[in-house]
Design a protein around this motif. Structure first.
Motif, PDB file in Angstrom:
ATOM      1  N   ASP A 128       0.854  -1.193   0.000  1.00 20.78           N
ATOM      2  CA  ASP A 128       0.000   0.000   0.000  1.00 20.78           C
ATOM      3  C   ASP A 128       0.887   1.239   0.000  1.00 20.78           C
ATOM      4  OD1 ASP A 128      -1.771   2.107   0.505  1.00 20.78           O
ATOM      5  OD2 ASP A 128      -3.001   0.929   1.882  1.00 20.78           O
ATOM      6  N   PRO A 129       0.825   2.084  -1.050  1.00 23.23           N
ATOM      7  CA  PRO A 129       1.710   3.252  -1.121  1.00 23.23           C
ATOM      8  C   PRO A 129       1.419   4.321  -0.069  1.00 23.23           C
ATOM      9  CG  PRO A 129       0.092   3.305  -2.884  1.00 23.23           C
ATOM     10  CD  PRO A 129      -0.036   1.962  -2.235  1.00 23.23           C
ATOM     11  N   THR A 130       0.275   4.205   0.635  1.00 23.60           N
ATOM     12  CA  THR A 130      -0.051   5.197   1.665  1.00 23.60           C
ATOM     13  C   THR A 130       0.348   4.724   3.058  1.00 23.60           C
ATOM     14  OG1 THR A 130      -2.293   4.327   2.052  1.00 23.60           O
ATOM     15  CG2 THR A 130      -2.013   5.947   0.266  1.00 23.60           C
ATOM     16  N   GLN A 131       0.877   3.482   3.153  1.00 24.44           N
ATOM     17  CA  GLN A 131       1.156   2.905   4.462  1.00 24.44           C
ATOM     18  C   GLN A 131       2.569   2.323   4.538  1.00 24.44           C
ATOM     19  OE1 GLN A 131      -1.720  -0.149   5.292  1.00 24.44           O
ATOM     20  NE2 GLN A 131      -3.377   1.291   5.766  1.00 24.44           N
ATOM     21  N   ILE A 132       3.093   2.279   5.756  1.00 20.38           N
ATOM     22  CA  ILE A 132       4.206   1.403   6.111  1.00 20.38           C
ATOM     23  C   ILE A 132       3.611   0.372   7.061  1.00 20.38           C
ATOM     24  CG2 ILE A 132       6.463   1.197   7.182  1.00 20.38           C
ATOM     25  CD1 ILE A 132       6.998   4.086   6.480  1.00 20.38           C
ATOM     26  N   HIS A 133       3.544  -0.863   6.602  1.00 21.56           N
ATOM     27  CA  HIS A 133       2.837  -1.905   7.340  1.00 21.56           C
ATOM     28  C   HIS A 133       3.845  -2.847   7.992  1.00 21.56           C
ATOM     29  CE1 HIS A 133      -0.207  -5.486   7.234  1.00 21.56           C
ATOM     30  NE2 HIS A 133      -0.049  -4.982   8.439  1.00 21.56           N
ATOM     31  N   ILE A 134       3.783  -2.965   9.309  1.00 22.01           N
ATOM     32  CA  ILE A 134       4.648  -3.891  10.052  1.00 22.01           C
ATOM     33  C   ILE A 134       3.782  -5.052  10.513  1.00 22.01           C
ATOM     34  CG2 ILE A 134       6.203  -4.176  12.007  1.00 22.01           C
ATOM     35  CD1 ILE A 134       6.826  -1.236  11.894  1.00 22.01           C
ATOM     36  N   GLY A 135       4.050  -6.231   9.950  1.00 23.20           N
ATOM     37  CA  GLY A 135       3.220  -7.391  10.270  1.00 23.20           C
ATOM     38  C   GLY A 135       4.010  -8.675  10.231  1.00 23.20           C
ATOM     39  N   ASN A 136       3.334  -9.770  10.531  1.00 25.03           N
ATOM     40  CA  ASN A 136       3.969 -11.087  10.525  1.00 25.03           C
ATOM     41  C   ASN A 136       4.150 -11.599   9.097  1.00 25.03           C
ATOM     42  OD1 ASN A 136       4.062 -11.538  13.457  1.00 25.03           O
ATOM     43  ND2 ASN A 136       1.828 -11.637  13.324  1.00 25.03           N
ATOM     44  N   LEU A 137       5.127 -12.451   8.922  1.00 25.50           N
ATOM     45  CA  LEU A 137       5.415 -13.043   7.624  1.00 25.50           C
ATOM     46  C   LEU A 137       4.302 -13.996   7.209  1.00 25.50           C
ATOM     47  CD1 LEU A 137       7.496 -13.684   5.316  1.00 25.50           C
ATOM     48  CD2 LEU A 137       8.363 -15.502   6.807  1.00 25.50           C
ATOM     49  N   HIS A 138       3.866 -13.860   5.950  1.00 26.96           N
ATOM     50  CA  HIS A 138       2.911 -14.792   5.358  1.00 26.96           C
ATOM     51  C   HIS A 138       3.540 -15.290   4.063  1.00 26.96           C
ATOM     52  CE1 HIS A 138      -0.250 -13.835   8.246  1.00 26.96           C
ATOM     53  NE2 HIS A 138       0.003 -12.552   8.051  1.00 26.96           N
ATOM     54  N   GLY A 139       4.293 -16.365   4.162  1.00 29.54           N
ATOM     55  CA  GLY A 139       5.009 -16.880   3.008  1.00 29.54           C
ATOM     56  C   GLY A 139       6.441 -17.198   3.377  1.00 29.54           C
ATOM     57  N   LYS A 140       7.344 -17.058   2.403  1.00 24.07           N
ATOM     58  CA  LYS A 140       8.750 -17.390   2.590  1.00 24.07           C
ATOM     59  C   LYS A 140       9.587 -16.140   2.866  1.00 24.07           C
ATOM     60  CE  LYS A 140       8.746 -21.401  -0.546  1.00 24.07           C
ATOM     61  NZ  LYS A 140       9.368 -21.976  -1.779  1.00 24.07           N
ATOM     62  N   SER A 141      10.688 -16.354   3.556  1.00 26.42           N
ATOM     63  CA  SER A 141      11.692 -15.310   3.733  1.00 26.42           C
ATOM     64  C   SER A 141      13.028 -15.989   3.984  1.00 26.42           C
ATOM     65  CB  SER A 141      11.348 -14.392   4.903  1.00 26.42           C
ATOM     66  OG  SER A 141      12.318 -13.366   5.033  1.00 26.42           O
TER      67      SER A 141
ATOM     68  N   ASN B 170      24.663 -11.287  -2.204  1.00 29.45           N
ATOM     69  CA  ASN B 170      23.497 -11.466  -1.347  1.00 29.45           C
ATOM     70  C   ASN B 170      22.264 -11.799  -2.193  1.00 29.45           C
ATOM     71  OD1 ASN B 170      24.957 -10.580   1.005  1.00 29.45           O
ATOM     72  ND2 ASN B 170      24.613  -8.463   0.355  1.00 29.45           N
ATOM     73  N   ASP B 171      21.561 -12.834  -1.817  1.00 28.28           N
ATOM     74  CA  ASP B 171      20.261 -13.149  -2.400  1.00 28.28           C
ATOM     75  C   ASP B 171      19.259 -13.179  -1.257  1.00 28.28           C
ATOM     76  OD1 ASP B 171      18.134 -13.955  -3.948  1.00 28.28           O
ATOM     77  OD2 ASP B 171      18.724 -16.068  -3.982  1.00 28.28           O
ATOM     78  N   VAL B 172      18.577 -12.057  -1.034  1.00 27.72           N
ATOM     79  CA  VAL B 172      17.682 -11.901   0.113  1.00 27.72           C
ATOM     80  C   VAL B 172      16.268 -11.647  -0.406  1.00 27.72           C
ATOM     81  CG1 VAL B 172      17.286 -10.688   2.282  1.00 27.72           C
ATOM     82  CG2 VAL B 172      19.612 -10.862   1.367  1.00 27.72           C
ATOM     83  N   LYS B 173      15.343 -12.528  -0.072  1.00 26.68           N
ATOM     84  CA  LYS B 173      13.970 -12.395  -0.551  1.00 26.68           C
ATOM     85  C   LYS B 173      12.974 -12.591   0.584  1.00 26.68           C
ATOM     86  CE  LYS B 173      14.765 -13.678  -5.383  1.00 26.68           C
ATOM     87  NZ  LYS B 173      14.397 -14.593  -6.502  1.00 26.68           N
ATOM     88  N   THR B 174      11.870 -11.838   0.503  1.00 25.48           N
ATOM     89  CA  THR B 174      10.804 -11.880   1.500  1.00 25.48           C
ATOM     90  C   THR B 174       9.469 -11.762   0.774  1.00 25.48           C
ATOM     91  OG1 THR B 174      12.264 -10.827   3.127  1.00 25.48           O
ATOM     92  CG2 THR B 174       9.912 -10.805   3.611  1.00 25.48           C
ATOM     93  N   THR B 175       8.433 -12.315   1.366  1.00 25.23           N
ATOM     94  CA  THR B 175       7.093 -12.238   0.793  1.00 25.23           C
ATOM     95  C   THR B 175       6.411 -10.955   1.238  1.00 25.23           C
ATOM     96  OG1 THR B 175       6.924 -14.655   0.812  1.00 25.23           O
ATOM     97  CG2 THR B 175       4.879 -13.409   0.575  1.00 25.23           C
ATOM     98  N   TYR B 176       6.008 -10.126   0.260  1.00 24.12           N
ATOM     99  CA  TYR B 176       5.278  -8.892   0.516  1.00 24.12           C
ATOM    100  C   TYR B 176       3.940  -8.969  -0.216  1.00 24.12           C
ATOM    101  CZ  TYR B 176       9.935  -7.197   1.792  1.00 24.12           C
ATOM    102  OH  TYR B 176      11.176  -7.048   2.354  1.00 24.12           O
ATOM    103  N   GLY B 177       2.851  -8.923   0.547  1.00 23.45           N
ATOM    104  CA  GLY B 177       1.528  -8.954  -0.067  1.00 23.45           C
ATOM    105  C   GLY B 177       1.304 -10.176  -0.937  1.00 23.45           C
ATOM    106  N   GLY B 178       1.833 -11.316  -0.512  1.00 28.43           N
ATOM    107  CA  GLY B 178       1.656 -12.545  -1.252  1.00 28.43           C
ATOM    108  C   GLY B 178       2.636 -12.750  -2.390  1.00 28.43           C
TER     109      GLY B 178
END
Length: 678
Positions: free
Chosen positions: A505-518, A544-552
């Motif tokens: 969401d471009p209007t938010q900085i969302h701090i939440g739990n991981l849903h997926g891989k990281s 470095n190969d660093v990946k995280t799930t953002y919004g699915g």
């Protein structure tokens, strides 16, 4: 016989008064006199002074099973090293970068991941947690440090369960060291000045004390890119520490108290009418911090022949900060108490056992936008660690700890490290283990309040991750010297992670739990070689190969360099009077969060940022009791062109100073003096 004559001639030359006045005293060997007697110097000849100059490596590999480095003061003095955050300039493993362009908050990165996954210790006591994290790299003055130990991967279970990607332990100057007084003065072209002083005194046999003092101030505002915001916050800090050491019989005591007072001001400036068109009030950031710490260690040596001892160490800290980010007010009062009881013994020279119990109490009292938010956690736990050491050829360390949290229940932390010294030239290491971390999201990320975006924080779970590592070290004879090569690979996989999401969401900085891989894959290779006497070069490359799930969607982690190249060169003249140091770092590009459209129809930013290089250099001239150093930082002059998004509209939701990926200041020079009175 020829060697003895040559040694006598060299010693006689160094003893000549003209040489003795200029050569720095770095290490005096008490056996020098007997060595000179043995070569038959005439009894009527007087030696005024004998100086033996030693060459110590600035960075040394850790012994034992864990993979890591010890950074000595000699290495720290190769750069300005005003604080802990500036101590890794020549280190290929640790990166230091700004979190945002307004507050000056910094973070380290190890194994491609944020420094919050690195357990910070001071003298093997956990420190700088919660609200201290964003600014803690500026809380440890460079001249106070005797050494820094950086271990990679999961560390020992002795120090707790929090290390996921590594551990950084700072060792301060010791009260029991030889009596000294050190003074360091520093200034740079960004109007920053510093004064440091420390001294210790031996009050009686087995009793000594030490005082360390620090002052820094940014005297002027700077806005080189004319965006109306300060390039660097105006920071004024007072830092004082008193340390004690006592020893009687088989009992040893260490203890100390410290206090810190810091005022940090940043934001808009109307210098030279830059903001004459703005009708809203100036956007300002004010942070007032008071921090108090105390610690004590008690050790009882029960059986010196077997290294059997029992020890109790404790620490307590209180961190108070009153902060204003524009119209947002944030106050925090954080208290921590930590205590550990441990027992250790060597059954035989090959077998070591360490067991212990610990208690950790965290209280974070916060007020944000008028709302009271209190967080509290108590954790009690115990551990056992067994080490097998077969003549340093095979070292295996296995540890396990069980902890119970008042918030998250019981959890188990297993860790294993092994080192195989194949022969005198080749060694192998491997490690595997798990780590946990409790998150205080608002306190740890309070710099995010500077953004115009809405800050949204979910109910967060405890973070957990597995880390696996492989490394090898080779000492290859090459010419008259040895080429030292190290290669390593680390994989970190999160079970749960607290994710800072800029993308969804471009209007938010969302701090939440991981849903997926990281996850994070990191590969590094580095090599060190002495080209000739006094000249050492190091080259390193890390991917470095660093990946995280953002919004699915599984994406590369934003604001993380894909690679880094490092080349350092250091030359010291034979008598140690002059030293020349240079470091060039090539920082690989990376991904930026998904862009959005500004009010004028333009895109907020590009999809990625480019690679860029930075060059640092320093020249040091050493005299009998002092040294003068002159240097430059970021001599390539590269800067992130617009580190603050939509700086012209600081009260809008599109204003964001937290997307920093490169340097915010151009080339700058500095000068300093170090004075040493033994």
């Amino acid at each position: 016989m020829n060697k003895n004559i040559l040694l006598a001639g060299m010693m006689g030359m160094l003893a000549h008064p003209s040489f003795a006045q200029k050569a720095p005293v770095q290490n005096t060997d008490s056996t020098a006199t007997s060595a000179l007697d043995s070569v038959g110097i005439m009894p009527d000849q007087t030696l005024h002074e004998v100086q033996v100059v030693s060459r110590k490596p600035g960075m040394m590999r850790m012994k034992g099973a864990m993979n890591g480095q010890i950074i000595s003061q000699d290495e720290l003095f190769k750069a300005a090293c005003c604080n802990l955050g500036e101590s890794f300039t020549t280190n290929p493993s640790v990166d230091v970068s700004y979190n945002d362009a307004a507050t000056g908050a910094k973070q380290i990165k190890l194994l491609g991941l944020s420094g919050k996954y690195v357990q910070m210790l001071t003298e093997n006591l956990p420190n700088f947690r919660g609200a201290a994290i964003p600014y803690s790299l500026g809380y440890v003055p460079g001249t106070w440090m005797k050494s820094i130990q950086v271990s990679k991967g999961n560390a020992s279970v002795k120090n707790g369960y929090e290390a996921m990607t590594g551990q950084i332990n700072v060792e301060y100057l010791k009260p029991e060291d030889d009596e000294n007084v050190h003074v360091n003065l520093y200034g740079n072209t960004m109007s920053r000045i510093e004064a440091n002083a420390d001294g210790n005194v031996h009050l009686a046999k087995g009793l000594s004390t030490e005082i360390l003092g620090h002052y820094e101030d940014n005297l002027k505002e700077h806005d080189s890119n004319k965006d109306g915001f300060m390039d660097d916050p105006q920071t004024r800090q007072f830092n004082l520490q008193n340390r004690w050491y006592g020893k009687t019989g088989n009992y040893i005591f260490h203890g100390g108290l410290s206090l810190l007072d810091e005022k940090r001001e940043s934001g808009q400036t109307n210098h030279e009418g830059v903001l004459s068109h703005q009708t809203e009030p100036l956007y300002r950031i004010d942070l007032n911090t008071h921090r108090y710490e105390g610690y004590m260690k008690h050790a009882f040596i029960l059986d010196p022949s077997h290294g059997t001892n029992i020890a109790w160490m404790s620490s307590a800290s209180m961190h108070e900060m009153d902060a204003t980010y524009g119209r947002k007010d944030y106050d925090v009062n954080e208290k921590n108490v930590y205590s550990q009881l441990m027992f250790e013994t060597n059954f035989t020279p090959e077998h070591n056992l360490a067991v212990g119990a610990s208690l950790n109490h965290d209280y974070v009292g916060q007020t944000y936008l008028g709302q009271r938010l209190n967080e509290k956690e108590n954790v009690v736990g115990g551990y056992a660690q067994y080490t097998y050491n077969l003549h340093e050829r095979l070292v295996a360390m296995a540890g396990i700890r069980v902890d119970h949290s008042s918030e998250y229940g019981t959890f188990v932390t297993p860790r294993f490290h092994v080192k195989w010294q194949v022969n005198d030239l080749w060694s192998l290491r491997a490690s595997a283990g798990k780590g946990y971390r409790t998150v205080h999201a608002l306190a740890e990320n309070n710099y995010l309040m500077a953004s115009g975006r809405q800050l949204v924080i979910d109910k967060l779970d405890q973070e957990s991750a597995w880390n696996y590592g492989l490394s090898t070290a080779l000492n290859i004879p090459l010419g008259r010297q040895t080429l030292k090569v190290n290669a390593e690979y680390y994989y970190t996989r999160f079970g749960n992670q607290v994710v800072i999401d800029y993308d969804t969401d471009p209007t938010q900085i969302h701090i939440g739990n991981l849903h997926g891989k990281s996850y994070s894959h990191t590969f590094q290779i580095d090599a060190t070689y002495d080209l000739f006497r006094g000249m050492t070069m190091t080259a390193a490359y890390r991917y470095n190969d660093v990946k995280t799930t953002y919004g699915g969607e599984l994406l590369r982690q934003p604001l993380t360099n894909r690679y880094k190249g490092l080349l350092t060169a250091s030359y010291k003249t034979p008598l140690g009077l002059w030293q020349f140091d240079a470091t060039f770092a090539l920082n690989g590009g990376g991904r930026l969060p998904k862009a959005y459209t500004l009010a004028d129809g333009t895109s907020s930013w590009k999809e990625s940022y480019p690679a860029y290089g930075q060059l640092n250099a320093q020249v040091t001239r050493t005299f009998r009791h002092f040294s003068v150093y002159v240097g430059g930082e970021n001599l390539t002059g590269y800067k992130q062109k617009n580190p603050i998004i939509d700086a012209a509209h600081p009260w809008s939701s599109t204003f964001d100073p937290t997307l920093v990926w490169g340097p915010m200041q151009g080339a700058r020079a500095y000068i300093g003096i170090r004075y040493n009175l033994k």
